[in-house]
Each structure stands twice: as structure tokens, then as C-alpha cells.
Design an enzyme around this catalytic site. Structure first.
Site, mmCIF file in Angstrom:
data_model
loop_
_atom_site.group_PDB
_atom_site.id
_atom_site.type_symbol
_atom_site.label_atom_id
_atom_site.label_comp_id
_atom_site.label_asym_id
_atom_site.label_seq_id
_atom_site.Cartn_x
_atom_site.Cartn_y
_atom_site.Cartn_z
ATOM 1 N N SER A 198 0.846 -1.192 0.000
ATOM 2 C CA SER A 198 0.000 0.000 0.000
ATOM 3 C C SER A 198 0.881 1.242 0.000
ATOM 4 C CB SER A 198 -0.888 0.018 1.251
ATOM 5 O OG SER A 198 -1.543 1.268 1.410
ATOM 6 N N TYR A 227 -1.217 -0.792 10.575
ATOM 7 C CA TYR A 227 -1.410 -1.137 9.169
ATOM 8 C C TYR A 227 -0.242 -0.659 8.316
ATOM 9 C CZ TYR A 227 -3.492 -1.158 4.487
ATOM 10 O OH TYR A 227 -3.738 -1.354 3.149
#
Length: 211
Positions: A95, A108
Site C-alpha cells: 500500500s 497497518y
């Protein structure tokens, strides 16, 4: 896992990628039934927003177990066969959140940063063995998971558009596939700033309960 046979049919292989032994068995099963895997895309992952008030080691541990170790288990299962054949491509879903630390994404973002680092480290050795590595770094994509977010998602794109970005990048043999380009540029520029300027900007992302 999903696999595509020579007959162009999709076959589902139910699997918990956090189970290392099951992952290795599933990869062997796929290659036995359908033939050698030429392209493997590892995309299992989850997200949980965090802050100082909700910081939870167990929750972060679950993200580490799935986002990082789930991918590591898949890599361990697939790399020996590909390097033996000296062919194949592995794509790992990370990501743009892995570029720099952002409020609300401590756990995350850390898992995605680890995947980026992992792929960068493996790339030269895999390339020497005839295997190509790709890292996929999406921004916000409209999915059931992101629909649960209660904060603005700049440059949000559809899952169909994301699939097109990924397919084009894989066809071109790119190492990094990052999209949308504006989100990629913003976060890479943010990372390049001196800490004082970077934190001046990320402070603006704080919520009331985080102050």
C-alpha cells in the site's frame, strides 16, 4: 487462493494463509492439479484504524500475522519451485500507506512498509534466479473494507480501475505498481520532507480523540 488452468477456468482453493503448512500444501496441490504457477499475486490483508486511545498489541499482532506472515508463508511456498524452474513472477499487495507513517495507521502502515522492504530485499536474488518480483501499492480503492472507513479518502478509485492499473503494470513487467498517481506523488513527497515539515502536515490529520 485462486488459480487459472490452461482451459481458462477459475478454480478456488480455500486456504488460511496464516497456516504455513496449509499454504505449502495448497501450492503443491495447485501445481499438481493445474501445472506450474507462472504468476502468483498475494493480496490477503486487513486494516484496523488505531490511535493512542485504541492502541492494541493484540489487534496489531493480528494484522502482522495476516498482512506480513500470511504473505511470507506464501512466498516460502512458491519461491523454491519458481527458482528451480528459473521462471515466474510474484506480485505482493502492499500500500502507499507503507511509504510513511500516518496517524490512524500505525499498525497497518507498519505491515505495508515491511512488505515493501521485504520485496526490495528479495528482488535482486530472485531476479538472478530468473524470477521477477512486483510490489503493488494502491491508494484508496472502493471495496467492502474501505466502505467501513469514517474519514475522507482522497483520490478514491473503483476496484475496476485498480484492476486495470495492476494488469497493465504486470504486463509491462514493472517492479512497482502504484496508483492513483496523485496519491503516490503526495505520499512520496511527504516522506521526502524534513521531519519538522512532515510532522507539521501529519498533525493536521489528527482527530479530536488523538490530541
Amino acid at each position: 487462493m485462486l488459480a487459472q488452468s490452461a482451459e481458462n477456468k477459475i478454480h478456488a482453493f480455500p486456504l488460511d494463509v496464516t497456516d504455513r503448512e496449509a499454504t505449502e500444501n495448497t501450492v503443491r496441490d495447485i501445481e499438481t492439479r493445474l501445472g506450474p504457477i507462472s504468476l502468483a499475486v498475494f493480496g490477503a490483508g486487513t486494516y484496523r484504524r488505531d490511535s493512542l486511545s485504541t492502541f492494541d498489541a493484540a489487534a496489531i499482532g493480528e494484522m502482522v500475522g495476516l498482512n506480513i506472515m500470511g504473505t511470507v508463508n506464501c512466498l516460502q511456498a512458491i519461491m523454491p519451485a519458481m527458482t528451480t524452474r528459473r521462471s515466474g513472477r510474484i506480485a505482493v499487495m502492499a500500500s502507499v500507506a507503507g511509504y510513511t507513517g500516518l496517524p490512524g495507521a500505525a499498525g497497518y502502515g507498519a505491515t505495508k512498509a515491511a512488505l515493501i522492504n521485504l520485496c526490495e530485499a528479495l528482488y535482486p536474488e530472485l531476479e538472478r534466479q530468473g524470477v521477477q518480483m512486483t510490489i503493488i501499492n494502491p491508494g484508496f480503492v472502493d471495496t467492502p473494507l474501505t466502505r467501513q472507513n469514517d474519514f475522507p479518502m482522497p483520490f478514491l478509485i473503483s476496484s475496476e480501475s485498480a484492476a486495470e492499473y495492476i494488469m497493465r503494470g504486470l504486463e509491462r513487467g514493472k517492479f512497482e505498481i502504484a496508483f492513483p498517481w496523485r496519491m503516490k506523488v503526495v505520499l512520496k513527497l511527504l516522506k521526502a520532507l524534513p521531519p519538522s515539515l512532515r510532522f507539521a502536515l501529519t498533525r493536521r490529520m489528527l482527530r479530536e480523540e488523538q490530541t
